[in-house]
Design an enzyme around this catalytic site. Structure first.
Site, short mmCIF file in Angstrom:
data_model
loop_
_atom_site.label_atom_id
_atom_site.label_comp_id
_atom_site.label_asym_id
_atom_site.label_seq_id
_atom_site.Cartn_x
_atom_site.Cartn_y
_atom_site.Cartn_z
CG HIS A 263 -2.14 0.83 1.13
ND1 HIS A 263 -2.48 1.78 0.57
CD2 HIS A 263 -3.10 0.66 2.64
CE1 HIS A 263 -3.84 1.91 0.59
NE2 HIS A 263 -4.18 2.35 2.23
CG HIS A 302 -4.11 1.43 -8.65
ND1 HIS A 302 -5.63 0.52 -7.97
CD2 HIS A 302 -3.20 0.74 -7.01
CE1 HIS A 302 -5.68 1.50 -7.03
NE2 HIS A 302 -4.61 1.96 -6.98
CG ASP A 358 3.24 4.45 -4.06
OD1 ASP A 358 2.87 5.95 -3.03
OD2 ASP A 358 2.37 3.66 -3.32
N1 CMC Z 1 5.54 -6.87 -10.90
C1 CMC Z 1 5.11 -7.74 -11.51
N2 CMC Z 1 3.88 -8.50 -11.74
C2 CMC Z 1 2.62 -8.05 -10.87
C3 CMC Z 1 3.00 -6.59 -10.27
C4 CMC Z 1 3.87 -5.89 -10.29
N3 CMC Z 1 3.98 -4.87 -9.46
N4 CMC Z 1 1.78 -6.41 -9.92
C5 CMC Z 1 1.37 -7.50 -10.23
N5 CMC Z 1 1.53 -8.09 -10.15
C6 CMC Z 1 1.26 -9.50 -11.56
C7 CMC Z 1 0.87 -10.60 -11.27
O1 CMC Z 1 1.92 -11.54 -10.54
C8 CMC Z 1 -0.04 -11.15 -11.16
O2 CMC Z 1 0.57 -12.04 -12.24
P1 CMC Z 1 -0.11 -13.76 -12.92
O3 CMC Z 1 -2.35 -13.59 -12.69
O4 CMC Z 1 -0.06 -14.48 -13.77
O5 CMC Z 1 -0.29 -13.88 -11.40
C9 CMC Z 1 -1.00 -10.30 -12.10
O6 CMC Z 1 -0.26 -9.30 -12.19
C10 CMC Z 1 -2.18 -9.87 -10.77
O7 CMC Z 1 -1.36 -9.42 -9.91
P2 CMC Z 1 -2.56 -9.41 -8.52
O8 CMC Z 1 -1.28 -9.58 -7.64
O9 CMC Z 1 -3.63 -10.11 -8.44
O10 CMC Z 1 -2.94 -8.05 -8.61
P3 CMC Z 1 -3.70 -6.86 -6.80
O11 CMC Z 1 -4.58 -5.95 -8.00
O12 CMC Z 1 -3.86 -8.31 -6.04
O13 CMC Z 1 -2.32 -6.55 -6.80
C11 CMC Z 1 -0.95 -4.53 -6.22
C12 CMC Z 1 -1.98 -5.25 -6.38
C13 CMC Z 1 -1.09 -2.96 -5.62
C14 CMC Z 1 -0.99 -4.76 -4.88
C15 CMC Z 1 0.19 -5.33 -6.62
O14 CMC Z 1 0.24 -5.02 -8.05
C16 CMC Z 1 1.67 -4.72 -6.33
O15 CMC Z 1 2.05 -5.31 -5.66
N6 CMC Z 1 2.58 -4.16 -6.66
C17 CMC Z 1 3.04 -3.57 -6.01
C18 CMC Z 1 3.28 -2.95 -5.47
C19 CMC Z 1 3.06 -1.24 -5.44
O16 CMC Z 1 3.24 -0.46 -6.45
N7 CMC Z 1 1.78 -1.30 -4.58
C20 CMC Z 1 1.30 0.58 -4.48
C21 CMC Z 1 -0.65 0.64 -4.82
S1 CMC Z 1 -0.77 1.96 -5.06
C22 CMC Z 1 -0.76 3.23 -3.87
C23 CMC Z 1 -1.55 2.54 -2.88
O17 CMC Z 1 -2.23 1.34 -2.78
O18 CMC Z 1 -0.69 2.70 -2.15
#
Ligand code: CMC
Length: 422
Positions: A263, A302, A358
């Protein structure tokens, strides 16, 4: 014609038609037919936890609006305090309202001396400022016990002013204490962000003059971070608020939720990642390792945006203005290359992974000399306005206490066995 869905219980053949209202279906109607069948939705990916009139987000289109106003217009023309008023009370303030609001916030920036001496200065010297912030915000509830009277409008409004006003004081105080510098008292002659910068950086000068470009850039970043509808921190705020806990306790919970690297902690993780990459020549290998499952690209992806995060676009422009004053952050070239490589790669394109808020904010904060540990704190300060807007909305909606159900997957009934018989 009213749009609806029909659900049939194949065990009994009974059906129920549920109208689609504002893009959702009412769980109450579902309950009539399927009282003991729960939605299995960990992470609330398909659950609307509330109605809300505060922030509109269209993740597919990359659109973000506060109370109907596009984020781009607010970032260009408004101020953080004006946006805070808008988020909380629903309309942009009149000149008189704005003057009263700004005055009230300015005159509530001081914290009780015991919060400073006993709480802020009581931490270990290397305490993380987010840990200090979570604790000191919670401590405020003991200084303002009347805050428990959440149904009295005047009391609610007072805590809203106090919380927004004191957050920068607590944040800067946490930083000063962690670097062994004396606490700087708020200066009522300064605007919101200049005052914060003064409390952060003032040394021996009688009056701290913040660079107006940096002060405005920080204000823009505060506008962009002020709200983002039902994210993890806001959900924590609403869940705690739904038990009718006082707003400081709820804010402490929301701040704790923001702390995590998935987050608000991601901006810190981005700088660590860019530093680890070290050189643009290493970008391709790093992206390859991410695709092989060795970690994630921080600042990318996201839950809701499946397009370029509109805030990231504005932040990129703000970065240029800041770097003109501070000099370019050497990690910028690596970040730009990383974005270029990722956005040309099918792994990221097919998963709709774009830079989020971010990705570039940490580069600005670092160029402005903020230590990495302060990055999430810089997110918490403005998000306080959003958290309070949702808390106020929840109280006025008189929403039920948040209490989800579970799908039990544990052991069946069994008899207790004494410790030496196991
Ligand atoms: N790098 C590489 N692969 C990714 C990433 C990433 N940053 N984010 C998602 N994926 C892949 C993930 O491995 C999955 O692939 P597969 O379908 O092959 O298993 C697919 O994309 C969907 O990911 P998810 O985990 O189901 O997506 P989510 O909606 O649960 O997660 C997230 C959203 C923000 C937690 C995630 O994208 C992430 O961990 N990003 C990096 C951390 C980040 O930048 N966070 C800040 C978010 S914005 C500000 C805030 O909210 O505070």
């Amino acid at each position: 014609m009213t749009e609806s869905v029909t659900i049939t219980d194949n065990r009994t053949g009974e059906s129920i038609e549920i109208p689609i209202v504002d893009g959702g279906i009412d769980a109450g109607s579902w309950k009539k037919l399927l009282g003991n069948i729960w939605f299995a939705d960990p992470g609330f990916t398909q659950t609307a936890a509330t109605e809300s009139a505060i922030t509109e987000l269209d993740g597919e289109a990359g659109v973000l609006r506060y109370r109907g106003y596009p984020i781009e217009q607010l970032a260009e023309k408004s101020t953080y305090l004006e946006v805070a008023f808008l988020l909380i009370y629903g309309e942009l303030p009149t000149p008189q309202q704005y003057e009263d609001w700004t005055h009230a916030i300015t005159y509530h920036t001081f914290i009780h001396e015991n919060v400073r001496k006993r709480t802020l200065e009581g931490f270990h010297h290397d305490a993380h400022p987010m840990g200090m912030l979570v604790s000191t915000v919670a401590a405020l509830s003991t200084f303002y016990p009347e805050a428990k009277d959440i149904h009295v409008e005047e009391i609610r409004n007072k805590q809203i002013v106090r919380a927004i006003a004191k957050m920068p004081t607590l944040a800067a105080g946490a930083h000063r204490s962690s670097v062994g510098m004396p606490f700087v008292y708020p200066d009522n002659t300064l605007d919101f962000t200049s005052n914060f910068l003064s409390m952060m950086w003032k040394i021996a000068e009688p009056h701290y003059e913040a660079d107006p470009v940096l002060s405005r850039a920080l204000d823009v970043l505060f506008i962009l971070h002020a709200d983002h509808e039902q994210n993890c921190g806001t959900t924590a705020m609403r869940v705690i608020g739904s038990s009718h806990a006082d707003p400081y306790s709820a804010l402490a919970g929301a701040t704790a939720a923001l702390y995590g690297p998935r987050h608000g902690g991601a901006n810190e993780a981005v700088i660590k990642m860019l530093t680890e990459i070290g050189h643009i020549d290493n970008v391709a290998d790093y992206v390859k390792s991410v695709k092989e499952g060795k970690g994630r690209l921080q600042g990318f992806g996201h839950r809701v945006y499946k397009n370029y995060d509109p805030r990231a676009k504005i932040i990129k422009e703000t970065a240029d203005k800041v770097f003109e004053v501070t000099g370019k952050n050497p990690l910028l070239d690596i970040a730009l290359k990383l974005e270029e490589v990722a956005l040309a790669d099918d792994y990221f394109v097919s998963r709709k992974l774009y830079p989020n808020v971010d990705f570039y904010s940490g580069l600005i904060y670092q160029a402005m000399r903020f230590p990495i540990e302060m990055f999430t704190v810089l997110f918490a300060i403005p998000r306080t306005a959003g958290w309070l807007a949702h808390w106020r909305e929840l109280v006025l909606q008189d929403q039920k206490i948040a209490r989800p159900r579970q799908l039990y997957t544990g052991s069946g009934p069994r008899d207790y066995v004494g410790i030496y018989q196991r």
